[in-house]
Design an enzyme around this catalytic site. Sequence first.
Site, PDB file in Angstrom:
ATOM      1  N   LYS A  89      38.961  29.363  32.552  1.00 23.16           N
ATOM      2  CA  LYS A  89      39.607  30.133  31.464  1.00 23.16           C
ATOM      3  C   LYS A  89      40.984  29.928  30.923  1.00 23.16           C
ATOM      4  O   LYS A  89      41.159  29.749  29.693  1.00 23.16           O
ATOM      5  CB  LYS A  89      39.416  31.477  31.745  1.00 23.16           C
ATOM      6  CG  LYS A  89      38.017  32.146  32.122  1.00 23.16           C
ATOM      7  CD  LYS A  89      38.075  33.577  32.194  1.00 23.16           C
ATOM      8  CE  LYS A  89      36.749  34.303  32.513  1.00 23.16           C
ATOM      9  NZ  LYS A  89      36.553  35.666  32.570  1.00 23.16           N
TER      10      LYS A  89
ATOM     11  N   ASP B 118      36.457  38.718  26.482  1.00 22.08           N
ATOM     12  CA  ASP B 118      36.562  39.546  27.680  1.00 22.08           C
ATOM     13  C   ASP B 118      37.522  40.597  27.094  1.00 22.08           C
ATOM     14  O   ASP B 118      37.552  42.072  27.192  1.00 22.08           O
ATOM     15  CB  ASP B 118      37.213  39.126  28.940  1.00 22.08           C
ATOM     16  CG  ASP B 118      35.980  38.313  29.591  1.00 22.08           C
ATOM     17  OD1 ASP B 118      34.995  38.664  29.634  1.00 22.08           O
ATOM     18  OD2 ASP B 118      36.739  37.469  30.456  1.00 22.08           O
TER      19      ASP B 118
END
Length: 500
Positions: free
Chosen positions: A282, A318
């Site tokens: 990420k 997210d």
Amino acid sequence: MICVSIARTRHKMMIAEYKEAAKQGADLVELRLDYLRRPPDFRRLLAERPVPVVITCRRGSEGGRFAGKEDQRQLILRTAIAEGVDYVDLEADIADEIPRYGKTKRIISYHNFETTPENLDIIHRHLQSLDPDIIKIVTLAEHPRDNVRVLELIRKSSVPTIAFCMGDFGIPSRILCGIFGAPFTYAAFNPQRRLAPGQLTFREMKDVYHFNRLNQDTRIYAVIGDPVGHSLSPHVHNAAFREVGVNAVYVPFRVTRQQFQTFLDDVEPLRIQGFSVTIPHKESAVARVQYADGAVKMVRALNTLVRRDGAWEGHNTDYRAAMMLLEAKLGAELGEAKPFSGRRVLVLGAGGVARAVVFGLVRRGAFVTVCGRTLERAEALAREAGARHVSWQQRTAVPCDVLINCTPIGMFPNVDEIPVSPGFLEEGMVVFDTVYHPENTLLIKEARARGCRVITGLEMFIKQAVLQFQLFTQEEAPEELMLEVARKELSLSAFTRSES
Ligand code: NAP
């Protein structure tokens, strides 16, 4: 077409299983005669066969179980041809010795359980010289780029070719070979009967990846991470593509930290249109994008890559999912325009998810306290985001209106763990557990029992997937269906799945 491999030691069970596979919609079955304990009785095996059959009798050196002499094995293959089976699988070194006869189609095969060799083109040319109807090349993938190498063989071949890789790294090729023009792929009858590493089951091929709907126009999406094998995302995104009528498929790519450096270039020939990005990529993925949305710039992590006009866009769904859910819980229910302003939020954990939540909430005016097991990590995050921090031992000494668990505590299989003692939970508090396996963690159960307002990790997982789907396709995502599919998968694999 999907060919289901049937490997049983008894004729009776082999016949029962292939009839069942046909009933469930298999187009073709492969009978692995090397698994039979007795010599094959073709009359019995082939009587009333409901779908065409591939006959295979593999030696130990190619992953098979045949224990007899080589001339016995070849006799079995010759007899299968004389009996008029639909396809026979002949390894390259015996193909010349077993002549073509009748209508039986010849699959000339090459297997390598150790690697995906450099000289694939030469191997393919050799197989082509052995009078094949179909060429089959199966190798072990050691790197994501091996998928691309075998798939390109299919694309370039003038003879129908099935080429895919075994192992965790090779799973994409088992699915994507359908897009590149393989006449069929192979699948296991069920999870207990996988015959090769990385083999998918018939149910997965048919109902998750919709293999029979793939064609050369199918767009490719993928999740990348390590590990990635148990990701829920392929289930959720493929179901959504199907529901909305988008001709696309979503596959899992295992990519290690080191492999990620060149991954996007390695798989460029596949023209993958978008990625879900998970642990451990990420943060490192941010350096690979030409455009980053505001959340990515702030959090310096992303979970979504989208190909747009030849460039990579980075997004963090997210972050957006967590903020939307918290806003809805605090704002709509309390009827306040600035629901975070002045709220005391306690965030447990200082990893990737905590980072997104902490930056988002500080920016929205909340008083955020970060509490991490590793004090230095919590301290660093708090300093960077403009929050406070406390040690793990002090976590319940901090009064709060909102508690957010960003640690894996309570995650399957440790379902009887809880990150704070239940007595800390008070009526009216908002409790957000980002853990989604199980959906109702002990923290969520205790919070509900005490009159807290809860947000589950599954709500967050689905919301981030919905936002991702919209970025991928520009279409409205079928949220209800995605939730239903995720719940079903979690319950199906309740005893095996780890979260990813
Ligand atoms: P991460 O970067 O590995 O961070 C995990 C954090 O939890 C770290 O701060 C770690 O402490 C802490 N931690 C781990 N085990 C602990 C323990 N036994 N006691 C106390 N603290 C502990 O992981 P992440 O990406 O932030 O993910 C965290 C959790 O969020 C995952 O486990 C998953 O359940 C959930 N998640 C949910 C979604 C969703 O869509 N719902 C998406 C992603 C993740 P140290 O700093 O000491 O290592």
